[in-house]
Enzyme design. Structure first.
Site, PDB file in Angstrom:
ATOM      1  N   GLY A  49       0.842  -1.195   0.000  1.00  0.00           N
ATOM      2  CA  GLY A  49       0.000   0.000   0.000  1.00  0.00           C
ATOM      3  C   GLY A  49       0.875   1.242   0.000  1.00  0.00           C
ATOM      4  N   GLN A  54       2.794   9.895   2.030  1.00  0.00           N
ATOM      5  CA  GLN A  54       4.124   9.270   2.001  1.00  0.00           C
ATOM      6  C   GLN A  54       4.967   9.750   0.825  1.00  0.00           C
ATOM      7  OE1 GLN A  54       2.384   5.094   2.520  1.00  0.00           O
ATOM      8  NE2 GLN A  54       4.293   4.961   3.673  1.00  0.00           N
ATOM      9  N   CYS A  95       6.197  -0.383   7.439  1.00  0.00           N
ATOM     10  CA  CYS A  95       5.792   0.847   6.759  1.00  0.00           C
ATOM     11  C   CYS A  95       6.960   1.345   5.923  1.00  0.00           C
ATOM     12  CB  CYS A  95       5.389   1.908   7.784  1.00  0.00           C
ATOM     13  SG  CYS A  95       4.817   3.443   7.025  1.00  0.00           S
ATOM     14  N   LEU A  96       6.673   1.713   4.683  1.00  0.00           N
ATOM     15  CA  LEU A  96       7.736   2.194   3.794  1.00  0.00           C
ATOM     16  C   LEU A  96       8.346   3.498   4.305  1.00  0.00           C
ATOM     17  CD1 LEU A  96       6.012   1.385   0.375  1.00  0.00           C
ATOM     18  CD2 LEU A  96       7.909   0.145   1.456  1.00  0.00           C
ATOM     19  N   HIS A 137      -4.230   0.914   7.975  1.00  0.00           N
ATOM     20  CA  HIS A 137      -2.871   1.471   8.038  1.00  0.00           C
ATOM     21  C   HIS A 137      -2.756   2.677   7.100  1.00  0.00           C
ATOM     22  CE1 HIS A 137       1.718   0.858   7.996  1.00  0.00           C
ATOM     23  NE2 HIS A 137       1.527   1.655   6.966  1.00  0.00           N
ATOM     24  N   GLU A 138      -3.301   2.549   5.887  1.00  0.00           N
ATOM     25  CA  GLU A 138      -3.196   3.648   4.902  1.00  0.00           C
ATOM     26  C   GLU A 138      -4.053   4.844   5.303  1.00  0.00           C
ATOM     27  OE1 GLU A 138      -0.819   3.301   3.117  1.00  0.00           O
ATOM     28  OE2 GLU A 138      -0.603   1.134   3.036  1.00  0.00           O
ATOM     29  N   HIS A 141      -2.403   7.019   7.684  1.00  0.00           N
ATOM     30  CA  HIS A 141      -1.456   7.971   7.086  1.00  0.00           C
ATOM     31  C   HIS A 141      -2.157   9.283   6.717  1.00  0.00           C
ATOM     32  CE1 HIS A 141       2.367   5.897   6.803  1.00  0.00           C
ATOM     33  NE2 HIS A 141       1.838   4.848   6.215  1.00  0.00           N
TER      34      HIS A 141
HETATM   35  O1  GNR Z   1       4.146  -2.610   2.464  1.00  0.00           O
HETATM   36  C1  GNR Z   1       3.517  -2.533   3.514  1.00  0.00           C
HETATM   37  N1  GNR Z   1       3.247  -3.667   4.194  1.00  0.00           N
HETATM   38  C2  GNR Z   1       2.341  -3.714   5.239  1.00  0.00           C
HETATM   39  C3  GNR Z   1       2.323  -4.867   6.021  1.00  0.00           C
HETATM   40  C4  GNR Z   1       1.436  -4.985   7.056  1.00  0.00           C
HETATM   41  C5  GNR Z   1       0.570  -3.957   7.338  1.00  0.00           C
HETATM   42  C6  GNR Z   1       0.579  -2.799   6.589  1.00  0.00           C
HETATM   43  C7  GNR Z   1       1.457  -2.671   5.542  1.00  0.00           C
HETATM   44  S1  GNR Z   1       1.454  -1.238   4.582  1.00  0.00           S
HETATM   45  C8  GNR Z   1       3.109  -1.215   4.011  1.00  0.00           C
HETATM   46  C9  GNR Z   1       3.314  -0.100   3.006  1.00  0.00           C
HETATM   47  C10 GNR Z   1       3.081   1.230   3.670  1.00  0.00           C
HETATM   48  O2  GNR Z   1       3.882   1.770   4.383  1.00  0.00           O
HETATM   49  N2  GNR Z   1       1.929   1.790   3.475  1.00  0.00           N
HETATM   50  O3  GNR Z   1       1.620   2.945   4.079  1.00  0.00           O
HETATM   51 NI    NI Z   2       2.802   2.976   5.899  1.00  0.00          NI
END
Ligand code: GNR
Ligand code: NI
Length: 170
Positions: A49, A54, A95-96, A137-138, A141
């Protein structure tokens, strides 16, 4: 298409509330190109995601693809979570914007989310499992929230130490 730079913790832009997208803009070439660039950046990372903040765009949209074959791209513009299941689910998250750090986070197991798709058309869907984890999670953000915010002070401090160590090693 082009790869975009992903901003990382503790960039303060990751802590801001992103603004709604004007629906009329979604079909514009510049917005469509940005979505394509976000997918390219997410697939290359690789990640499941990517939310606009980001890439330092403080607007409420995100892309994701949780499929094994990486062939089910999804776009959510101005997403709103309408319902969350009482049932919770713990999942190891990364998270990236906090690269190399992983920790277990407990969230709703299922959610109902409403958004606009990449054509500006409203849709609503029930999701669960990994997709529900990722959507939450997204959307966090978009609200300036990061997965480390859910950790106990001890675990958060361990996560941030790990990040510092990874950065020192390059
Ligand atoms: O790549 C991602 N893997 C992930 C694994 C478990 C829960 C959430 C994520 S999102 C993350 C990419 C990211 O930072 N998205 O904001
Ligand atoms: Ni993230």
């Amino acid at each position: 298409m082009s790869l975009l730079q992903i901003i990382e913790y503790p960039n303060p832009h990751l802590r801001e509330r992103a603004q709604d997208v004007d629906a009329a803009r979604i079909v514009e070439p510049a917005f469509q190109r940005r979505l394509d660039d976000m997918f390219e950046t997410m697939y290359e990372a690789p990640g499941i995601g990517l939310a606009a903040p980001q890439i330092d765009v403080l607007e409420r949209f995100l892309v994701l693809d949780v499929s094994e074959d990486r062939n089910q791209p999804m776009v959510f513009v101005n997403p709103v979570i309408r319902e969350r299941s009482a049932e919770l689910r713990a999942h190891q998250e990364g998270c990236l914007s906090i690269p190399g750090v992983y920790a277990e986070v407990t969230r709703a197991d299922g959610i109902e989310v409403e958004a606009l798709d990449r054509h500006g058309k409203p849709f609503s869907m029930r999701v669960d499992g990994l997709l529900a984890t990722c959507v939450q999670h997204e959307i966090d953000h978009l609200d300036g929230k990061l997965f480390i915010d859910y950790l106990s002070p001890l675990k958060r401090s361990m996560a941030l130490k790990k990040l510092a160590k990874l950065r020192k090693r390059g």
